[in-house]
Scaffold this motif. Structure first.
Motif, mmCIF file in Angstrom:
data_model
loop_
_atom_site.group_PDB
_atom_site.id
_atom_site.type_symbol
_atom_site.label_atom_id
_atom_site.label_comp_id
_atom_site.label_asym_id
_atom_site.label_seq_id
_atom_site.Cartn_x
_atom_site.Cartn_y
_atom_site.Cartn_z
ATOM 1 N N ALA A 168 34.739 135.344 48.056
ATOM 2 C CA ALA A 168 33.921 135.586 49.257
ATOM 3 C C ALA A 168 33.541 134.271 49.923
ATOM 4 O O ALA A 168 33.445 134.192 51.151
ATOM 5 C CB ALA A 168 32.675 136.387 48.886
ATOM 6 N N LYS A 169 33.346 133.222 49.118
ATOM 7 C CA LYS A 169 32.977 131.922 49.693
ATOM 8 C C LYS A 169 34.161 131.325 50.442
ATOM 9 O O LYS A 169 33.985 130.672 51.475
ATOM 10 C CB LYS A 169 32.504 130.965 48.602
ATOM 11 N N ALA A 170 35.374 131.534 49.922
ATOM 12 C CA ALA A 170 36.570 131.046 50.616
ATOM 13 C C ALA A 170 36.719 131.727 51.976
ATOM 14 O O ALA A 170 37.058 131.085 52.974
ATOM 15 C CB ALA A 170 37.809 131.291 49.760
ATOM 16 N N LYS A 171 36.450 133.036 52.021
ATOM 17 C CA LYS A 171 36.523 133.759 53.294
ATOM 18 C C LYS A 171 35.429 133.272 54.247
ATOM 19 O O LYS A 171 35.673 133.116 55.448
ATOM 20 C CB LYS A 171 36.385 135.263 53.048
ATOM 21 N N ALA A 172 34.232 133.031 53.703
ATOM 22 C CA ALA A 172 33.136 132.550 54.536
ATOM 23 C C ALA A 172 33.437 131.162 55.094
ATOM 24 O O ALA A 172 33.049 130.844 56.224
ATOM 25 C CB ALA A 172 31.843 132.518 53.721
ATOM 26 N N LYS A 173 34.141 130.348 54.315
ATOM 27 C CA LYS A 173 34.512 129.005 54.795
ATOM 28 C C LYS A 173 35.469 129.105 55.970
ATOM 29 O O LYS A 173 35.369 128.345 56.942
ATOM 30 C CB LYS A 173 35.140 128.197 53.663
ATOM 31 N N LEU A 174 36.421 130.043 55.893
ATOM 32 C CA LEU A 174 37.365 130.239 56.987
ATOM 33 C C LEU A 174 36.637 130.701 58.251
ATOM 34 O O LEU A 174 36.933 130.228 59.361
ATOM 35 C CB LEU A 174 38.429 131.260 56.581
ATOM 36 N N VAL A 175 35.668 131.604 58.086
ATOM 37 C CA VAL A 175 34.868 132.060 59.226
ATOM 38 C C VAL A 175 34.118 130.877 59.840
ATOM 39 O O VAL A 175 34.052 130.730 61.067
ATOM 40 C CB VAL A 175 33.879 133.157 58.792
ATOM 41 N N LEU A 176 33.577 130.018 58.976
ATOM 42 C CA LEU A 176 32.834 128.847 59.452
ATOM 43 C C LEU A 176 33.755 127.887 60.205
ATOM 44 O O LEU A 176 33.392 127.374 61.273
ATOM 45 C CB LEU A 176 32.188 128.134 58.271
ATOM 46 N N GLN A 177 34.948 127.653 59.676
ATOM 47 C CA GLN A 177 35.898 126.763 60.341
ATOM 48 C C GLN A 177 36.283 127.300 61.716
ATOM 49 O O GLN A 177 36.361 126.541 62.700
ATOM 50 C CB GLN A 177 37.143 126.589 59.467
ATOM 51 N N ASN A 178 36.519 128.606 61.793
ATOM 52 C CA ASN A 178 36.876 129.210 63.075
ATOM 53 C C ASN A 178 35.707 129.132 64.065
ATOM 54 O O ASN A 178 35.920 128.888 65.265
ATOM 55 C CB ASN A 178 37.293 130.667 62.870
ATOM 56 N N GLN A 183 24.735 130.443 51.349
ATOM 57 C CA GLN A 183 24.058 131.411 50.487
ATOM 58 C C GLN A 183 24.965 131.948 49.381
ATOM 59 O O GLN A 183 24.471 132.528 48.411
ATOM 60 C CB GLN A 183 23.533 132.572 51.336
ATOM 61 N N LEU A 184 26.259 131.750 49.506
ATOM 62 C CA LEU A 184 27.199 132.268 48.506
ATOM 63 C C LEU A 184 27.392 131.270 47.375
ATOM 64 O O LEU A 184 27.497 130.064 47.601
ATOM 65 C CB LEU A 184 28.550 132.581 49.161
ATOM 66 N N GLU A 185 27.434 131.770 46.137
ATOM 67 C CA GLU A 185 27.697 130.928 44.984
ATOM 68 C C GLU A 185 29.150 130.455 44.999
ATOM 69 O O GLU A 185 30.060 131.197 45.385
ATOM 70 C CB GLU A 185 27.432 131.697 43.697
ATOM 71 N N ALA A 186 29.357 129.196 44.572
ATOM 72 C CA ALA A 186 30.717 128.655 44.540
ATOM 73 C C ALA A 186 31.564 129.338 43.468
ATOM 74 O O ALA A 186 32.768 129.534 43.653
ATOM 75 C CB ALA A 186 30.685 127.151 44.304
ATOM 76 N N ARG A 187 30.935 129.713 42.348
ATOM 77 C CA ARG A 187 31.653 130.364 41.250
ATOM 78 C C ARG A 187 30.881 131.597 40.808
ATOM 79 O O ARG A 187 29.644 131.585 40.769
ATOM 80 C CB ARG A 187 31.854 129.396 40.072
ATOM 81 N N VAL A 188 31.623 132.645 40.485
ATOM 82 C CA VAL A 188 31.014 133.903 40.050
ATOM 83 C C VAL A 188 31.785 134.423 38.845
ATOM 84 O O VAL A 188 32.924 134.005 38.591
ATOM 85 C CB VAL A 188 31.038 134.955 41.188
ATOM 86 N N PRO A 189 31.199 135.340 38.070
ATOM 87 C CA PRO A 189 31.931 135.928 36.941
ATOM 88 C C PRO A 189 33.208 136.626 37.403
ATOM 89 O O PRO A 189 33.246 137.248 38.461
ATOM 90 C CB PRO A 189 30.921 136.924 36.361
ATOM 91 N N LEU A 190 34.238 136.515 36.585
ATOM 92 C CA LEU A 190 35.528 137.132 36.917
ATOM 93 C C LEU A 190 35.386 138.626 37.159
ATOM 94 O O LEU A 190 36.024 139.187 38.052
ATOM 95 C CB LEU A 190 36.526 136.883 35.783
ATOM 96 N N GLY A 191 34.521 139.282 36.377
ATOM 97 C CA GLY A 191 34.334 140.722 36.528
ATOM 98 C C GLY A 191 33.782 141.106 37.882
ATOM 99 O O GLY A 191 34.012 142.217 38.360
ATOM 100 N N GLU A 192 33.068 140.167 38.536
ATOM 101 C CA GLU A 192 32.541 140.421 39.870
ATOM 102 C C GLU A 192 33.571 140.102 40.950
ATOM 103 O O GLU A 192 33.693 140.821 41.937
ATOM 104 C CB GLU A 192 31.285 139.573 40.094
ATOM 105 N N ALA A 193 34.321 139.015 40.721
ATOM 106 C CA ALA A 193 35.306 138.598 41.723
ATOM 107 C C ALA A 193 36.540 139.488 41.712
ATOM 108 O O ALA A 193 37.040 139.889 42.768
ATOM 109 C CB ALA A 193 35.715 137.148 41.474
#
Length: 205
Positions: free
Chosen positions: A13-23, A82-92
């Motif tokens: 989710a943080k990777a997607k949020a970064k792309l939104v921020l870049q755009n 607001q998004l954590e850089a790393r999350v548990p695999l079970g959540e991701a």
């Protein structure tokens, strides 16, 4: 075999949020350039003409798109932070499986092919387009291309046509259009078929 669901992994989710921020930043920069050019034109009348009076309302109207774009950047930055850089695999990736040796090897081959393609496209952008920032941003543009939506059309006889949506900025769209022309000129066949790959990018509405 199921992977450890508590193992920390990069947050998709943080990777997607970064792309939104870049755009959002790219859009803000494009609007800023337009606003600056407009104000410069108003403040620099043609020789021999009377000066132009810029009212507060005119100034507000001209800057309104920039304020909106800046607010979008602020919102995107807040969402990203607001998004954590790393999350548990079970959540991701719930239910993720540990790859066996053969699948690991296959995944490694795919990653190598993707890397080689990215390097090749970055070189094409530097050599065969007029993208002024290619020296610094070619690989970043390639990453955007890989995630850009588009259409695949096999209906034209003898061709497989790939058409991307416009890029976030005009200069990126122009660069990708030039890249598409260069790639189409290679007359590459889609593996296992007689179809020639033809590339394009949609016009910005």
């Amino acid at each position: 075999m199921e992977d450890d669901p508590l193992r920390l992994v990069p947050n998709p989710a943080k990777a997607k949020a970064k792309l939104v921020l870049q755009n959002a930043r790219a859009q803000r920069d494009a609007v800023d350039n337009t606003v600056t050019a407009t104000l410069l034109t108003l403040n620099t009348p043609e020789p021999g003409t009377a000066g132009i009076t810029i009212t507060n309302q005119m100034h507000n109207d001209i800057n309104a798109p920039l304020i909106k774009a800046e607010n979008a950047v602020i919102a995107a930055e807040d969402a990203y932070q607001q998004l954590e850089a790393r999350v548990p695999l079970g959540e991701a990736r719930p239910g993720a499986q540990v790859l066996d040796t053969e699948m690991k090897r296959f995944a490694h081959i795919i990653r190598m092919a993707a890397f080689n393609n990215a390097v090749t496209l970055a070189r094409e952008i530097r050599i065969n387009t007029g993208y002024k920032r290619a020296g610094r941003e070619a690989h970043n543009l390639v990453r955007k291309i890989f995630t850009q939506p588009g259409d695949i059309d096999p209906t034209a006889p003898g061709y497989l046509t790939i058409t991307l949506d416009p890029m976030p900025t005009k200069r990126e769209t122009v660069a990708v259009q030039e890249l598409c022309v260069s790639l189409t000129e290679t007359q590459t066949r889609y593996p296992g078929t007689d179809l020639i790959l033809r590339y394009g990018i949609k016009e910005r509405l």
